[in-house]
Design an enzyme around this catalytic site. Sequence first.
Site, short mmCIF file in Angstrom:
data_model
loop_
_atom_site.label_atom_id
_atom_site.label_comp_id
_atom_site.label_asym_id
_atom_site.label_seq_id
_atom_site.Cartn_x
_atom_site.Cartn_y
_atom_site.Cartn_z
N CYS A 55 -3.41 7.12 2.71
CA CYS A 55 -3.48 7.67 4.06
C CYS A 55 -3.39 6.53 5.08
CB CYS A 55 -4.75 8.44 4.36
SG CYS A 55 -5.00 9.85 3.29
N ASN A 80 -9.31 7.83 6.44
CA ASN A 80 -8.67 7.29 5.22
C ASN A 80 -9.81 6.92 4.28
OD1 ASN A 80 -7.40 3.98 4.54
ND2 ASN A 80 -7.26 5.78 3.28
N LYS A 129 8.90 -0.79 -12.69
CA LYS A 129 9.75 -0.63 -11.51
C LYS A 129 10.68 0.57 -11.67
CE LYS A 129 8.40 -2.34 -9.19
NZ LYS A 129 7.26 -3.16 -8.85
N LYS A 161 1.45 3.25 -1.32
CA LYS A 161 1.52 1.79 -1.42
C LYS A 161 0.17 1.17 -1.75
CE LYS A 161 3.58 -2.23 -0.77
NZ LYS A 161 4.40 -2.71 -1.90
#
Length: 613
Positions: A2, A100, A489, A608
């Site tokens: 968030c 958050n 990845k 992320k």
Amino acid sequence: MCGIIGYVGKNNSVPYIIDGLKKLEYRGYDSAGISILQEGKIVTVRAVGKVAELEKAALQSRPQGNTGLGHTRWATHGKPSEENSHPHRDCSGELVVVHNGIIENYLTLRDKLTQLGHRFRSETDTEVIAHLIEENLKHTRASNDEDKLIKAVQKTNVQIAGAFAIGVMWARTPGMLVGVKTQSPLVVGLGKKENFLASDIPAFLQHTNKALFLDDGEMVILRTDKVTVLDVNGKEKKVKATKISWDQKTAQKGGYAHFMIKEIYDQPQALEDTLRTARTDFAKLLGTDEKTLRKLRNIHIIACGTAYHAGLVGKYYLEQLAGIPTSVDLASEYKYRVIPPFENTLAIAISQSGETADTIGAIKKAQKLGFKTLAICNVLGSTLTRLCNGTFFTHCGPEISVASTKAFTSQITSLFALAVCLGKANGHISDADFNKYTKELTRLPKDMVQTVKMEYDVRHLTRKIYKAERFIFLGRHVNFPIALEGALKLKEVSYRSAEGFAAGEIKHGPISIIAKGTPVFVLMPADSLFEKMLSACQECGARGAYVVAITTREGEKQAKNVAHKVFVVPSTGELLQPVLNVVPLQFLAYWIAKRLGCDIDQPRNLAKSVTVE
Ligand code: M6R
């Protein structure tokens, strides 16, 4: 997870907030919302999906006002829906909250508040904050509304438990926002006649490079021309502003289609910038002296995901170059294993964001055990850097793509620099070796310039293999973690099944999954293990695999005998070679995902910074 942003200033806050949310979208992107204080009333617009959806909705209703809050969500409590999107409001609709983190005691609080007559509209933990502040406001006495809100938020701050960064806006206090922080990131941007509250610096970097970092338990009150920080006891605290050296160009795509590909190309510069400070005095960095450094007997590396893979490479460095036994743990595991009390132990936490909850939890454990702590981190002022005795900064600039690329190669490079310094300090390496390794490091950015030229060839290959269901990556020694990273990845951005193995292990089981045409990427620079890797290629080829060798110039000829396709990476020293070897695998993941039409910078289900455990 968030992202939150707040604006208070002389301009209409909407474009600032929407733009800030776009920069924070990497933190979560399943729904977004804004609340603007417009002529004494709070106007809220929320939308499921990405910030672009919110922007469309905001363009229709056109809210306007100088004070506002915004949020982009990564769902924890409650599905992604408009009701569950932030900002959340109290019963009166006069107070809104963005959050958050996780409120651990929200069910107890929700029950209590429901009994007191509060009506909940969402399934989130966040909504209790709005109602709790509302309840506290009812019982707070103060000479004016601003003081009343501050007191009510202070009270709320001690009633809620968990990890949280919160922004609060009240219709009765125009031109003012309140923020609190405990274990989730919250940064203040100091502008001219405008101030910002945000989860991360890129959200306001376009408008100011002056930032204030808050400590856990602190509160901040933002007004157009004043920012006040209150410490855990509610006392005003002087906090020095930090000048952020990131330039806003690095926080933008700069003509590339995605942040991921831009950040792969950022790597020569990222290495150059990281190395500029790599010849640091590590003793000083840790607040200790050379003598204590020489006494180090153990190193514990703690990290998650890609940073963990960097740590795995670092183990080889620290053991070989500094002679110090090193363990590498996934942060989420370190917290729960019994660790014998070793003296003279250094715990190294590796993290791009410095906000990963598991890594923070693990480093706190290391501190409780009495270990010195060092962060290898990319974000100035992040929680991890504030916790550790010292920080070695990777200077990559902001990494926006969820898939980490430039942070990874900078982390490995930093670990190499650290190992070389420790090895010199404790006499494990000779002066001649020290000079040799230093030269390799100095040359590395130039080698990286050559390496990123491989994109075209890798891209071309992906046309042939992108539809494969399963991909395999093999490596040995320092290249084994690169095989793991190549697989991570690819999984992350293309959703394909991919696995990395130590090449010597395949015959112990994994070889059974190789079928006709399975692409197998073999990391095999022409080093001391080259012969072994040639055998691995043969073993896989004999089972029908489509073998792709990643080697250095000296290995090209032999690799061609055993592989269907050979990529040649520039060569550096045997230990630093992984920094270059990972690059074709980064391009591979990018191009397979692109050909499959995946959302490269924001893959499904991911965020992320993982700020929840
Ligand atoms: O910010 P951190 O380096 O602590 O993040 C750790 C992992 O969450 C991160 O590396 C993750 O695995 C990446 N998305 C991988 O590309």
